[in-house]
Design a protein around this motif. Structure first.
Motif, PDB file in Angstrom:
ATOM      1  N   ASN A   1      -5.416 -22.354 -58.601  1.00 29.95           N
ATOM      2  CA  ASN A   1      -5.751 -21.501 -57.708  1.00 29.95           C
ATOM      3  C   ASN A   1      -4.643 -20.276 -56.858  1.00 29.95           C
ATOM      4  O   ASN A   1      -4.513 -19.735 -56.738  1.00 29.95           O
ATOM      5  CB  ASN A   1      -6.523 -21.792 -56.704  1.00 29.95           C
TER       6      ASN A   1
ATOM      7  N   PHE B   1      -0.767 -12.897 -65.925  1.00 31.19           N
ATOM      8  CA  PHE B   1      -1.002 -13.170 -64.505  1.00 31.19           C
ATOM      9  C   PHE B   1       0.115 -12.877 -63.291  1.00 31.19           C
ATOM     10  O   PHE B   1       0.504 -12.365 -62.321  1.00 31.19           O
ATOM     11  CB  PHE B   1      -0.960 -14.340 -63.390  1.00 31.19           C
ATOM     12  N   LEU B   2       0.518 -11.375 -64.208  1.00 29.72           N
ATOM     13  CA  LEU B   2       1.920 -10.514 -63.708  1.00 29.72           C
ATOM     14  C   LEU B   2       1.233  -9.011 -63.834  1.00 29.72           C
ATOM     15  O   LEU B   2       1.796  -7.754 -63.755  1.00 29.72           O
ATOM     16  CB  LEU B   2       2.988 -11.200 -64.459  1.00 29.72           C
ATOM     17  N   GLN B   3      -0.273  -8.451 -63.156  1.00 30.26           N
ATOM     18  CA  GLN B   3      -0.737  -7.087 -63.036  1.00 30.26           C
ATOM     19  C   GLN B   3      -0.673  -6.849 -61.616  1.00 30.26           C
ATOM     20  O   GLN B   3      -1.533  -7.377 -60.833  1.00 30.26           O
ATOM     21  CB  GLN B   3      -1.788  -7.061 -63.794  1.00 30.26           C
TER      22      GLN B   3
ATOM     23  N   PHE C   1     -15.151  -7.077 -57.141  1.00 28.41           N
ATOM     24  CA  PHE C   1     -13.457  -7.843 -57.503  1.00 28.41           C
ATOM     25  C   PHE C   1     -12.702  -7.558 -58.815  1.00 28.41           C
ATOM     26  O   PHE C   1     -10.954  -7.174 -58.582  1.00 28.41           O
ATOM     27  CB  PHE C   1     -13.918  -8.925 -56.753  1.00 28.41           C
ATOM     28  N   LYS C   2     -13.260  -7.567 -59.512  1.00 26.47           N
ATOM     29  CA  LYS C   2     -12.373  -7.496 -60.900  1.00 26.47           C
ATOM     30  C   LYS C   2     -13.487  -7.511 -62.182  1.00 26.47           C
ATOM     31  O   LYS C   2     -14.475  -6.623 -61.615  1.00 26.47           O
ATOM     32  CB  LYS C   2     -12.043  -8.504 -60.996  1.00 26.47           C
TER      33      LYS C   2
ATOM     34  N   GLY D   1      -9.439 -10.863 -55.637  1.00 27.86           N
ATOM     35  CA  GLY D   1     -11.060 -11.084 -54.692  1.00 27.86           C
ATOM     36  C   GLY D   1     -11.418 -11.671 -55.183  1.00 27.86           C
ATOM     37  O   GLY D   1     -10.794 -12.474 -55.739  1.00 27.86           O
TER      38      GLY D   1
ATOM     39  N   LEU E   1      -1.944 -19.494 -59.209  1.00 31.29           N
ATOM     40  CA  LEU E   1      -2.418 -17.760 -59.307  1.00 31.29           C
ATOM     41  C   LEU E   1      -2.309 -16.881 -58.842  1.00 31.29           C
ATOM     42  O   LEU E   1      -1.014 -15.712 -59.177  1.00 31.29           O
ATOM     43  CB  LEU E   1      -3.585 -18.162 -60.423  1.00 31.29           C
TER      44      LEU E   1
ATOM     45  N   PHE F   1      -9.965 -17.804 -55.137  1.00 30.52           N
ATOM     46  CA  PHE F   1      -8.976 -16.876 -54.663  1.00 30.52           C
ATOM     47  C   PHE F   1      -9.192 -17.610 -52.754  1.00 30.52           C
ATOM     48  O   PHE F   1      -8.129 -18.196 -52.224  1.00 30.52           O
ATOM     49  CB  PHE F   1      -8.150 -15.947 -55.703  1.00 30.52           C
TER      50      PHE F   1
ATOM     51  N   LYS G   1      -7.294 -28.086 -58.791  1.00 32.30           N
ATOM     52  CA  LYS G   1      -8.013 -27.442 -58.456  1.00 32.30           C
ATOM     53  C   LYS G   1      -7.742 -25.957 -57.175  1.00 32.30           C
ATOM     54  O   LYS G   1      -7.365 -24.755 -57.737  1.00 32.30           O
ATOM     55  CB  LYS G   1      -9.416 -27.642 -58.145  1.00 32.30           C
TER      56      LYS G   1
ATOM     57  N   GLU H   1     -13.424 -26.605 -62.259  1.00 35.55           N
ATOM     58  CA  GLU H   1     -13.709 -25.860 -62.749  1.00 35.55           C
ATOM     59  C   GLU H   1     -12.686 -24.806 -62.795  1.00 35.55           C
ATOM     60  O   GLU H   1     -12.019 -24.461 -61.724  1.00 35.55           O
ATOM     61  CB  GLU H   1     -15.562 -25.379 -62.761  1.00 35.55           C
ATOM     62  N   PHE H   2     -12.090 -24.051 -64.264  1.00 36.16           N
ATOM     63  CA  PHE H   2     -11.171 -23.424 -64.373  1.00 36.16           C
ATOM     64  C   PHE H   2     -11.675 -21.721 -64.599  1.00 36.16           C
ATOM     65  O   PHE H   2     -11.312 -21.272 -65.430  1.00 36.16           O
ATOM     66  CB  PHE H   2      -9.811 -23.734 -64.864  1.00 36.16           C
ATOM     67  N   LEU H   3     -12.924 -21.120 -64.402  1.00 31.91           N
ATOM     68  CA  LEU H   3     -13.555 -20.417 -65.299  1.00 31.91           C
ATOM     69  C   LEU H   3     -13.514 -18.863 -64.591  1.00 31.91           C
ATOM     70  O   LEU H   3     -13.294 -19.244 -63.127  1.00 31.91           O
ATOM     71  CB  LEU H   3     -15.275 -19.882 -65.402  1.00 31.91           C
ATOM     72  N   ARG H   4     -13.535 -17.723 -65.281  1.00 26.75           N
ATOM     73  CA  ARG H   4     -13.120 -16.337 -64.929  1.00 26.75           C
ATOM     74  C   ARG H   4     -14.035 -16.107 -64.554  1.00 26.75           C
ATOM     75  O   ARG H   4     -14.615 -15.711 -65.844  1.00 26.75           O
ATOM     76  CB  ARG H   4     -11.737 -16.199 -65.237  1.00 26.75           C
ATOM     77  N   GLU H   5     -14.526 -15.339 -63.776  1.00 22.86           N
ATOM     78  CA  GLU H   5     -15.627 -14.817 -64.160  1.00 22.86           C
ATOM     79  C   GLU H   5     -15.193 -13.447 -64.832  1.00 22.86           C
ATOM     80  O   GLU H   5     -14.348 -13.132 -65.046  1.00 22.86           O
ATOM     81  CB  GLU H   5     -16.217 -13.954 -62.891  1.00 22.86           C
TER      82      GLU H   5
ATOM     83  N   ARG I   1      -4.936   0.154 -60.868  1.00 24.84           N
ATOM     84  CA  ARG I   1      -4.598  -0.835 -61.215  1.00 24.84           C
ATOM     85  C   ARG I   1      -4.311  -0.802 -62.679  1.00 24.84           C
ATOM     86  O   ARG I   1      -3.896  -0.955 -63.597  1.00 24.84           O
ATOM     87  CB  ARG I   1      -6.425  -1.494 -62.013  1.00 24.84           C
TER      88      ARG I   1
END
Ligand code: UDX
Length: 431
Positions: free
Chosen positions: A209, A250-252, A320-321, A258, A212, A262, A205, A152-156, A410
């Motif tokens: 991760n 993904f460059l922030q 964590f985000k 967290g 990223l 990852f 998978k 799975e590649f789901l982002r919370e 952030r």
């Protein structure tokens, strides 16, 4: 309509189950924790994910989504069983596979007809074969089955959209036909499909991760250099991102990564590499750069404030985000612990994760909103980039703080605007 059994009402299981039910399938989710099961049956979710509770309620009402603690019930008519149990890291960095083993044994004992067993939990390369061995060894009667890996590649926070509109579906199997049959379930998503062998799918998978996370640690390291040489990381990242070989995602830069994936997955991959007598220097660096981030932010705060002991520090965002109540490996919470250890009076506010954060760190005081957090504070730190922090009433915040120090972990604010409003402002990687 297909009959699907989902094992584990955690994050992945809930999203997988609810989305497959929403696509018209009949889904039964197995959850063996009695308390959790009772709450689920009453419509109470064990986690916060935008859009999920509505989707669960809708499908429960229409009888397409059921919860049970019985494998027998769930597998009665199922043609597919998704393993979505947790694989938390053990002390030596290896994932805990006990729950996967239990699920595989229970599937074998209770399956009644040929079954496709699909693993969605992140597991070390080779686990798919091991699951197949366990099922084979525990089957009371000869029945056909195949194990398919479907990482799975789901982002919370964006999991439903990610599930319904995936970038790709990866299916790994020894038996190509089994993978093709599982692919049918994903047909409505119309996503690019890749069928590989089991081990390759499992590795896709981990490698995804790790890559990223590498981008995040890389940009954070560049941010630290920017701070010293007087460059601006936001513009550096933007300038890099126009190159299609790099891309802007993904460059922030910020407080670091967290979450439940990852940190654990990179540690697991590095552990496997070491077991194979390799030296995973890049993987080690991703983690060590990341682990230093909260400490580095604390260094900034010390410079701005002079003394941490006795200072009142408010942390905006504890998860964590953004868009999740998940506090696992939260860099913001790590920073809060460092503040407590340094003798500061640490306060926090989070739109949804406050109570969970306080349970994890009892010394943390909770504020009811961002304004209460700012009252008499010596500094505010942005720990999580929740949208609601982006347009606060800064005149009110400025007026209520003891000292208007704003440390933006952030980079959600414009430095010139914040300074014009009277804040002693510092971002990450910005001169
Ligand atoms: C991740 C993967 O994205 C997903 O594909 C996988 O299945 C599970 O792990 P998730 O942990 O939900 O998903 O969060 P993600 O959005 O990927 O962010 C991970 C962490 O990196 C967060 O702490 C986030 O704040 C941080 N991050 C992300 C940055 O610091 N900078 C960025 O540019 C992107």
């Amino acid at each position: 309509m297909r009959n699907i059994c989902v094992i584990g009402a955690g994050y992945v299981g809930m999203v997988t189950g609810a989305c497959f039910a929403d696509l018209g399938n009949r889904v039964t989710i197995v959850e063996i924790d009695a308390g959790k099961l009772a709450r689920l049956r009453q419509g109470e979710l064990p986690l916060y994910e935008p859009g999920l509770s509505e989707m669960v309620a809708r499908n429960q009402q229409q009888g397409r989504l059921l919860f049970t603690d019985s494998y027998e019930v769930a597998l009665q008519e199922a043609g597919y069983a998704f393993i979505c149990v947790g694989t938390p890291a053990t002390e030596n960095g290896e994932p805990e596979l006990r729950y996967i083993q239990k699920a595989a044994e229970s599937i074998a004992v209770h399956m009644k007809q040929p079954l496709l067993v699909i693993n969605k939990s992140t597991v070390p390369v080779g686990t798919g074969d091991w699951v197949a061995d366990i099922i084979r060894a525990n089957l009371p009667q000869p029945l056909e089955f195949a194990v398919v890996s479907c990482p799975e590649f789901l982002r919370e926070g964006a999991a439903i959209a990610d599930f319904l509109h995936p970038d790709r579906i990866v299916l790994g199997a020894t038996d190509h036909e089994a993978a093709e049959a599982v692919a049918q379930l994903f047909f409505p998503m119309r996503a690019p499909l890749m069928i590989t062998d089991l081990r390759t799918a499992e590795m896709i998978k981990y490698a995804s991760n790790a890559f990223l996370a590498a981008r995040v640690s890389f940009i954070n390291e560049i941010a630290s250099i920017c701070e010293r040489v007087g460059a601006d990381i936001q513009e550096v990242a933007q300038g890099m991102g126009y190159d299609p070989r790099i891309n802007p995602h993904f460059l922030q830069a910020g407080l670091g990564f967290g979450g439940s994936c990852f940190p654990k997955d990179i540690l697991a991959l590095a552990t496997v590499a070491r077991q194979q007598d390799l030296q995973p220097k890049m993987l080690d660096a991703i983690l060590s750069v990341n682990q230093r981030r909260p400490q580095q932010l604390l260094g900034h705060l010390r410079e701005m404030l002079g003394q941490l002991r006795g200072a009142t520090i408010g942390i905006l965002g504890l998860s964590f985000k953004e868009n999740t109540d998940d506090i696992r490996e939260s860099p913001s919470l790590a920073l809060a612990s460092l503040l407590v250890a340094a003798g500061a009076d640490a306060r926090g506010y989070d739109p949804v994760a406050g109570e969970l954060a306080q349970a994890a760190l009892p010394a943390l005081q909770l504020a009811k909103d961002a304004y209460a957090l700012a009252e008499h504070a010596d500094a505010l730190i942005v720990g999580t980039a929740w949208n609601e922090f982006k347009h606060l009433d800064f005149t009110r915040i400025h007026a209520s703080m003891r000292r208007p120090i704003l440390l933006d972990g952030r980079n959600i604010y414009e430095p010139t605007k914040m300074r014009a409003r009277g804040f002693e402002y510092r971002g990450v990687g910005r001169s």
